[in-house]
Design an enzyme around this catalytic site. Sequence first.
Site, short mmCIF file in Angstrom:
data_model
loop_
_atom_site.label_atom_id
_atom_site.label_comp_id
_atom_site.label_asym_id
_atom_site.label_seq_id
_atom_site.Cartn_x
_atom_site.Cartn_y
_atom_site.Cartn_z
N ASP A 274 0.83 -1.20 0.00
CA ASP A 274 0.00 0.00 0.00
C ASP A 274 0.88 1.26 0.00
OD1 ASP A 274 -2.70 1.23 0.45
OD2 ASP A 274 -1.70 1.98 2.25
N GLU A 308 1.68 -0.13 -4.79
CA GLU A 308 0.65 0.80 -5.24
C GLU A 308 1.28 2.18 -5.47
OE1 GLU A 308 -3.41 2.96 -3.58
OE2 GLU A 308 -1.71 2.57 -2.27
#
Length: 580
Positions: A274, A308
């Site tokens: 993330d 990401e």
Amino acid sequence: MRARTPEQEVIYFVLPDRFENGDTSNDTGGLKGGKLQTGFDPTDKAFYHGGDLKGLNARLGYIQGLGASAIWVGPIFKNKPVQGPKGNESAGYHGYWITDFTQVDPHFGTNEDFKALVEAAHARGMKVYMDIIVNHTADVIQYKEGVSQGYPYRSKADYPFSTRGGVKGPAINPGFLGETVQTAENWAKLTDPSFAYTPVVPKAEEDVKVPAWLNDPIYYHNRGNTDWKGESAQYGDFVGLDDLATENPRVVDGMIDIYGSWIDRFGIDGFRIDTARHVNAELWRKFVPAMLERAKAKGINNFHIFGEVATGDYDPALLASWTRNAGLPGVLDFAFMRAVDDAAGGAKDGGTETLARLFDDDALYAGGKAGAMQLPTFLGNHDAGRLPMFLKLGQPLASNDELLKRSMLAHAMLLTLRGVPTIYYGDEQGFVGHGGDQWSRQDMFVSKDLRLTDEPLLGTTRAPDAEHFDPEHPLYRLIAQLATLRRQTPALTGGITTVRAASDKPGLFAVSRFDPATGNEVLLAYNTSTEAVAGNLAVEPKSAQFQTLAGSTCPVKATAPGSVTITLPPLGFAVCAAQP
Ligand SMILES: [Ca+2]
Ligand SMILES: [Ca+2]
Ligand SMILES: [Ca+2]
């Protein structure tokens, strides 16, 4: 299973809270009180709905039936149950607000439940990818100053590490050479964290983070909220989430310990990282090799890691820079999402030229075109929103039947073009949604959330608040067919791409992909317009005959050596295997 390389997988991305409730006794996470204490309110899209790991485990057959071979499980670590300003609270149902990095959130079950899930998936030959966060923890640290202004970002120029509360403040941290000198000796000289703001940890939360070192504010940036620009993208707090000082070797080592332990304990198969772009590249250059080594020691040779680097734009240069500067083996392919979604109808009167460019731009990635094959590709996600939501922006007058056909076309592209196809849970059941973030996180199980169930789904007459595990749904069936075909066809998992047709208007788009071992051609043709199309496509001169693998019927023979005539119905596609 472990011999499979990353590009041989089809990934299914699921948020455990919204998938299946296998145990109602854990719905409140063992907490007492109302929704603001427990985080549980199945009628509110901003709170926990009850899904858990036991539920996910019970539905593995459904996921495998879809043709998925790897599951990307949204973050499962223990979260701060509720946070946010008074009157605007929400819950950690999404999993991105971690307090305890060593255990499963009680709303989702126990570490034993996760072990059981991984073992059950492995027994089916399916891999499990964890969703991890290194950039930040939950919002625990507050600041003494700037509350009413919402903690605006305080830059390194205006608030250097060397003075307290601004350039005119008293001298602190003597001898600290700045965060770019990433040695333990240097960081030992940073002893006062109040160079920008004065961090304050509320009494009740002094020991809430695990491992314990995470409770010390010295390991955070403490510069206030990011405005997403310049240095604040790296050093700022993500809407209050405590941003870790990821330049500090203690933090790097701590994160390697934390996530290495999940590999050791559970034998998982990969990480989705993330907010990777909000962490300094040097951390990833240490973290990634450490994780690959840890996995290898456990016999996991094809451990996949993808980060990401979120963007709504077609920007492969940005994505690729993170594979080069940070050494990330893969990044989520937001460029693919933009190009395919626009081509499939998300852009009004959009053509396919950007999509055609994608394969040239693959040269930008570390490892070039071969490296780009490891990028997880997708059509929508839990932040940006689902594909049909984008299609509606481009085609506001389209019927649901047309949107379904466009979704099927986009899924055909996803499952036949290069990359690692990643299905966002519920897309195979025709979920739409009014936007991104909370609006794109519908329940698969019977929903009590009126706002997430106020519109019909694509491809089904099923009530929006019914359960949605229908293996007869037309999207489920198409994905299952193409995922199976992909795994059986080496040209589709590992073949290089040659563009055969593209246009600045909706119409015929085609590429050829080639079997890495035999060189045999597979011709992929898609019609992005609502009119039938016919046209000649260049093929290899030796590709004399064609066999239909999926979609519309392929021509039996080449029209002349090096050319084939293809016809496609509106929004149709064809997968044609050539034989000499
Ligand atoms: Ca539950
Ligand atoms: Ca904070
Ligand atoms: Ca950061």
